[in-house]
Motif scaffolding. Structure first.
Motif, PDB file in Angstrom:
ATOM      1  N   UNK A  28       5.763  -0.222   0.202  1.00 58.88           N
ATOM      2  CA  UNK A  28       5.219  -0.820   1.426  1.00 58.88           C
ATOM      3  C   UNK A  28       4.692   0.213   2.412  1.00 58.88           C
ATOM      4  N   UNK A  29       4.671   1.487   2.022  1.00 57.20           N
ATOM      5  CA  UNK A  29       4.311   2.546   2.965  1.00 57.20           C
ATOM      6  C   UNK A  29       2.823   2.894   2.885  1.00 57.20           C
ATOM      7  N   UNK A  30       1.972   1.875   2.767  1.00 56.68           N
ATOM      8  CA  UNK A  30       0.544   2.122   2.665  1.00 56.68           C
ATOM      9  C   UNK A  30      -0.086   2.154   4.055  1.00 56.68           C
ATOM     10  N   UNK A  31      -1.266   2.732   4.128  1.00 59.05           N
ATOM     11  CA  UNK A  31      -2.015   2.718   5.380  1.00 59.05           C
ATOM     12  C   UNK A  31      -2.658   1.343   5.563  1.00 59.05           C
ATOM     13  N   UNK A  32      -3.045   1.042   6.782  1.00 61.27           N
ATOM     14  CA  UNK A  32      -3.776  -0.191   7.064  1.00 61.27           C
ATOM     15  C   UNK A  32      -5.269   0.131   7.123  1.00 61.27           C
ATOM     16  N   UNK A  33      -6.069  -0.680   6.469  1.00 62.26           N
ATOM     17  CA  UNK A  33      -7.521  -0.501   6.457  1.00 62.26           C
ATOM     18  C   UNK A  33      -8.159  -1.635   7.247  1.00 62.26           C
TER      19      UNK A  33
END
Length: 266
Positions: free
Chosen positions: A82-87
Protein backbone atom coordinates in the motif's frame (compact mmCIF):
# COMPACT_ATOMS: atom_id res chain seq x y z
CA UNK A 1 34.53 49.24 -2.13
CA UNK A 2 33.48 45.72 -3.17
CA UNK A 3 31.73 45.05 -6.43
CA UNK A 4 28.67 43.96 -4.52
CA UNK A 5 28.63 47.18 -2.54
CA UNK A 6 28.86 49.29 -5.68
CA UNK A 7 26.05 47.54 -7.52
CA UNK A 8 22.94 49.58 -8.20
CA UNK A 9 19.57 48.45 -6.79
CA UNK A 10 18.39 47.69 -10.34
CA UNK A 11 21.46 45.55 -11.05
CA UNK A 12 21.00 43.68 -7.76
CA UNK A 13 17.41 42.86 -8.68
CA UNK A 14 18.53 41.66 -12.11
CA UNK A 15 21.26 39.48 -10.57
CA UNK A 16 18.81 37.92 -8.12
CA UNK A 17 16.34 37.33 -10.91
CA UNK A 18 19.04 35.70 -13.05
CA UNK A 19 19.98 33.38 -10.18
CA UNK A 20 16.34 32.37 -9.70
CA UNK A 21 15.97 31.72 -13.41
CA UNK A 22 19.10 29.52 -13.36
CA UNK A 23 17.71 27.50 -10.46
CA UNK A 24 14.39 27.15 -12.20
CA UNK A 25 16.10 25.90 -15.37
CA UNK A 26 17.93 23.22 -13.37
CA UNK A 27 14.67 22.10 -11.74
CA UNK A 28 12.79 22.01 -15.03
CA UNK A 29 15.66 20.31 -16.85
CA UNK A 30 15.59 17.45 -14.37
CA UNK A 31 17.20 14.32 -15.77
CA UNK A 32 16.53 15.42 -19.32
CA UNK A 33 19.71 17.44 -19.40
CA UNK A 34 18.63 20.61 -21.16
CA UNK A 35 21.44 22.41 -22.93
CA UNK A 36 22.29 25.61 -21.05
CA UNK A 37 24.59 28.21 -22.59
CA UNK A 38 28.06 28.05 -21.08
CA UNK A 39 27.78 24.60 -19.51
CA UNK A 40 30.45 22.01 -20.43
CA UNK A 41 29.57 19.87 -23.42
CA UNK A 42 28.59 16.32 -22.58
CA UNK A 43 27.04 13.51 -24.56
CA UNK A 44 26.53 9.76 -24.55
CA UNK A 45 29.51 8.98 -26.80
CA UNK A 46 33.00 10.53 -26.68
CA UNK A 47 32.06 12.67 -23.67
CA UNK A 48 29.83 9.93 -22.33
CA UNK A 49 28.83 8.82 -18.83
CA UNK A 50 32.29 7.45 -17.92
CA UNK A 51 33.79 10.90 -18.57
CA UNK A 52 31.13 13.27 -17.22
CA UNK A 53 32.97 13.81 -13.93
CA UNK A 54 36.11 14.82 -15.87
CA UNK A 55 34.36 17.59 -17.79
CA UNK A 56 33.65 19.97 -14.91
CA UNK A 57 34.09 20.13 -11.13
CA UNK A 58 30.35 20.61 -10.87
CA UNK A 59 29.89 17.13 -12.32
CA UNK A 60 31.99 15.37 -9.67
CA UNK A 61 28.92 13.70 -8.15
CA UNK A 62 28.51 11.71 -11.37
CA UNK A 63 31.50 9.62 -10.18
CA UNK A 64 31.71 10.25 -6.44
CA UNK A 65 28.01 9.97 -5.59
CA UNK A 66 26.67 6.95 -3.72
CA UNK A 67 23.00 7.48 -4.58
CA UNK A 68 23.15 7.60 -8.37
CA UNK A 69 20.54 6.66 -10.94
CA UNK A 70 19.56 4.59 -12.81
CA UNK A 71 19.87 1.25 -11.04
CA UNK A 72 19.06 -2.39 -11.75
CA UNK A 73 15.71 -3.23 -10.19
CA UNK A 74 16.32 -6.92 -9.60
CA UNK A 75 15.73 -7.51 -5.92
CA UNK A 76 13.59 -5.13 -3.85
CA UNK A 77 14.59 -5.08 -0.21
CA UNK A 78 11.07 -4.31 1.02
CA UNK A 79 7.55 -5.06 -0.22
CA UNK A 80 4.86 -2.62 0.93
CA UNK A 81 1.66 -3.28 -1.04
CA UNK A 82 0.00 0.00 0.00
CA UNK A 83 3.04 2.30 0.02
CA UNK A 84 2.58 3.59 -3.53
CA UNK A 85 2.65 7.20 -4.65
CA UNK A 86 -0.54 8.98 -5.68
CA UNK A 87 -0.82 10.00 -9.33
CA UNK A 88 -3.07 12.99 -10.05
CA UNK A 89 -2.95 13.46 -13.82
CA UNK A 90 -5.42 15.19 -16.12
CA UNK A 91 -5.48 16.45 -19.74
CA UNK A 92 -3.21 19.36 -20.68
CA UNK A 93 -4.36 21.87 -23.30
CA UNK A 94 -0.90 21.92 -24.91
CA UNK A 95 2.75 21.04 -24.30
CA UNK A 96 5.85 22.47 -25.96
CA UNK A 97 8.37 19.98 -27.34
CA UNK A 98 12.05 20.93 -27.39
CA UNK A 99 14.90 19.08 -29.04
CA UNK A 100 17.55 19.99 -26.46
CA UNK A 101 20.36 18.08 -28.13
CA UNK A 102 20.09 15.14 -25.73
CA UNK A 103 16.42 14.14 -25.91
CA UNK A 104 12.95 15.35 -26.77
CA UNK A 105 11.60 17.24 -23.77
CA UNK A 106 8.00 18.37 -23.33
CA UNK A 107 7.32 21.34 -21.03
CA UNK A 108 4.07 21.06 -19.10
CA UNK A 109 2.38 24.23 -17.79
CA UNK A 110 2.32 24.17 -13.98
CA UNK A 111 -1.24 25.49 -14.01
CA UNK A 112 -2.39 22.25 -15.63
CA UNK A 113 -2.57 20.77 -12.13
CA UNK A 114 -0.78 17.52 -12.94
CA UNK A 115 1.07 16.17 -9.92
CA UNK A 116 2.13 13.16 -7.89
CA UNK A 117 2.08 12.87 -4.10
CA UNK A 118 5.11 11.16 -2.54
CA UNK A 119 5.06 10.55 1.22
CA UNK A 120 2.60 13.41 1.71
CA UNK A 121 4.49 15.93 -0.48
CA UNK A 122 2.87 17.15 -3.68
CA UNK A 123 5.22 17.41 -6.69
CA UNK A 124 3.99 19.30 -9.77
CA UNK A 125 4.64 17.88 -13.23
CA UNK A 126 6.97 20.29 -15.07
CA UNK A 127 8.25 18.24 -18.01
CA UNK A 128 8.65 14.79 -19.50
CA UNK A 129 11.29 13.35 -21.81
CA UNK A 130 12.63 10.11 -23.23
CA UNK A 131 15.67 7.82 -23.16
CA UNK A 132 16.64 5.06 -25.60
CA UNK A 133 17.06 2.29 -24.65
CA UNK A 134 15.71 2.29 -21.10
CA UNK A 135 17.95 3.43 -18.27
CA UNK A 136 16.50 1.23 -15.51
CA UNK A 137 16.41 -2.52 -15.94
CA UNK A 138 14.01 -5.00 -14.32
CA UNK A 139 15.28 -8.52 -13.66
CA UNK A 140 18.20 -7.79 -15.96
CA UNK A 141 16.04 -6.76 -18.92
CA UNK A 142 16.04 -3.32 -20.56
CA UNK A 143 13.08 -1.86 -22.42
CA UNK A 144 13.07 -0.25 -25.85
CA UNK A 145 12.70 3.23 -24.33
CA UNK A 146 11.98 4.93 -21.03
CA UNK A 147 9.72 7.89 -20.31
CA UNK A 148 10.62 10.22 -17.42
CA UNK A 149 7.92 12.48 -15.99
CA UNK A 150 9.74 15.07 -13.90
CA UNK A 151 8.02 16.78 -10.97
CA UNK A 152 9.05 19.63 -8.68
CA UNK A 153 7.97 20.37 -5.10
CA UNK A 154 7.61 23.93 -3.77
CA UNK A 155 10.93 23.39 -1.96
CA UNK A 156 12.68 22.62 -5.25
CA UNK A 157 12.99 18.87 -4.59
CA UNK A 158 12.54 16.64 -7.62
CA UNK A 159 10.54 13.45 -8.09
CA UNK A 160 10.61 11.37 -11.27
CA UNK A 161 7.96 8.89 -12.37
CA UNK A 162 9.56 6.52 -14.89
CA UNK A 163 7.65 4.36 -17.37
CA UNK A 164 9.36 1.54 -19.27
CA UNK A 165 8.28 1.44 -22.92
CA UNK A 166 8.07 -1.79 -24.92
CA UNK A 167 7.96 -1.96 -28.71
CA UNK A 168 4.58 -2.44 -30.39
CA UNK A 169 3.39 -2.50 -33.98
CA UNK A 170 0.52 -0.02 -33.75
CA UNK A 171 0.48 3.69 -32.86
CA UNK A 172 0.04 4.50 -29.16
CA UNK A 173 -0.94 7.59 -27.14
CA UNK A 174 2.74 8.58 -27.23
CA UNK A 175 2.70 8.67 -31.03
CA UNK A 176 1.16 12.15 -31.21
CA UNK A 177 4.03 13.48 -29.12
CA UNK A 178 6.90 11.57 -30.69
CA UNK A 179 5.66 12.10 -34.24
CA UNK A 180 5.73 15.87 -33.67
CA UNK A 181 9.26 15.86 -32.25
CA UNK A 182 11.48 18.57 -33.82
CA UNK A 183 14.43 16.94 -35.58
CA UNK A 184 16.98 19.71 -35.04
CA UNK A 185 18.51 20.85 -31.70
CA UNK A 186 17.01 24.06 -30.40
CA UNK A 187 13.79 23.70 -32.35
CA UNK A 188 10.39 23.59 -30.63
CA UNK A 189 6.95 22.32 -31.57
CA UNK A 190 3.58 22.61 -29.82
CA UNK A 191 1.27 19.63 -29.35
CA UNK A 192 -2.32 20.19 -28.24
CA UNK A 193 -4.54 18.09 -25.99
CA UNK A 194 -2.07 15.80 -24.24
CA UNK A 195 -3.23 13.52 -21.41
CA UNK A 196 -0.33 12.09 -19.35
CA UNK A 197 -2.66 9.46 -17.87
CA UNK A 198 -2.64 7.73 -21.25
CA UNK A 199 1.11 7.17 -20.98
CA UNK A 200 0.79 4.94 -17.91
CA UNK A 201 -0.01 1.23 -17.63
CA UNK A 202 -3.24 0.18 -15.94
CA UNK A 203 -1.38 -1.53 -13.09
CA UNK A 204 0.66 1.08 -11.19
CA UNK A 205 2.78 -1.37 -9.17
CA UNK A 206 6.05 0.47 -8.63
CA UNK A 207 9.62 0.41 -7.44
CA UNK A 208 10.62 3.34 -5.22
CA UNK A 209 14.09 4.46 -4.19
CA UNK A 210 16.30 7.51 -3.57
CA UNK A 211 18.51 8.45 -6.48
CA UNK A 212 19.82 11.23 -8.69
CA UNK A 213 19.47 12.97 -12.01
CA UNK A 214 20.67 10.62 -14.75
CA UNK A 215 22.48 13.41 -16.62
CA UNK A 216 25.08 15.97 -15.44
CA UNK A 217 25.36 17.31 -12.80
CA UNK A 218 23.92 13.99 -11.45
CA UNK A 219 22.41 15.80 -8.45
CA UNK A 220 21.27 13.40 -5.72
CA UNK A 221 18.19 13.59 -3.49
CA UNK A 222 15.71 12.73 -6.26
CA UNK A 223 12.62 10.66 -5.38
CA UNK A 224 12.39 7.88 -7.96
CA UNK A 225 9.31 5.83 -8.80
CA UNK A 226 9.71 3.30 -11.63
CA UNK A 227 6.51 1.54 -12.72
CA UNK A 228 6.98 -2.21 -12.72
CA UNK A 229 4.79 -2.80 -15.75
CA UNK A 230 5.62 -1.35 -19.14
CA UNK A 231 3.44 0.42 -21.65
CA UNK A 232 3.68 0.46 -25.43
CA UNK A 233 5.54 2.66 -27.91
CA UNK A 234 5.32 2.00 -31.64
CA UNK A 235 8.26 0.65 -33.61
CA UNK A 236 7.91 3.59 -35.99
CA UNK A 237 8.24 6.07 -33.12
CA UNK A 238 11.26 4.20 -31.76
CA UNK A 239 12.97 4.30 -35.16
CA UNK A 240 12.25 8.02 -35.61
CA UNK A 241 13.61 8.82 -32.15
CA UNK A 242 16.69 6.66 -32.74
CA UNK A 243 17.41 8.59 -35.94
CA UNK A 244 17.78 11.74 -33.80
CA UNK A 245 19.38 10.15 -30.72
CA UNK A 246 21.04 6.77 -31.47
CA UNK A 247 21.29 6.12 -27.75
CA UNK A 248 20.53 8.35 -24.80
CA UNK A 249 20.77 6.22 -21.69
CA UNK A 250 23.14 6.21 -18.74
CA UNK A 251 24.21 2.70 -17.64
CA UNK A 252 22.93 1.37 -14.33
CA UNK A 253 24.86 2.57 -11.28
CA UNK A 254 25.95 0.80 -8.07
CA UNK A 255 23.18 0.53 -5.53
CA UNK A 256 25.42 0.85 -2.46
CA UNK A 257 22.88 -0.84 -0.23
CA UNK A 258 20.07 1.59 -0.92
CA UNK A 259 16.66 0.15 -0.09
CA UNK A 260 14.22 -0.39 -2.96
CA UNK A 261 10.55 -0.65 -2.06
CA UNK A 262 8.12 -2.57 -4.26
CA UNK A 263 4.64 -1.14 -3.81
CA UNK A 264 1.33 -2.34 -5.20
CA UNK A 265 -0.77 -0.59 -7.81
CA UNK A 266 -4.03 1.24 -7.22
Amino acid sequence: MSVLGSASPVRSVVNRRSALVALALLAVAGCGGSVVAGEPHWDYDAEGPDHWADLDRGYATCRAGHAQSPIALDSPTEIHPTDHIEVDYRPVSAVTLLNNGHTIQASVPAESGNAIVVDGTRFTLTQFHFHLPSEHTVDGDEAAMELHLVHTAPSGRLAVLAVLLRAADDPTPLSRVLAASPAHPGRTEAVAAVDPREFLPVDLAQFRYQGSLTTPPCTEGVEWTVLRHSTAVSVTDIDNYRAMFPHSNRPTQPRYGRPVVLAGGN
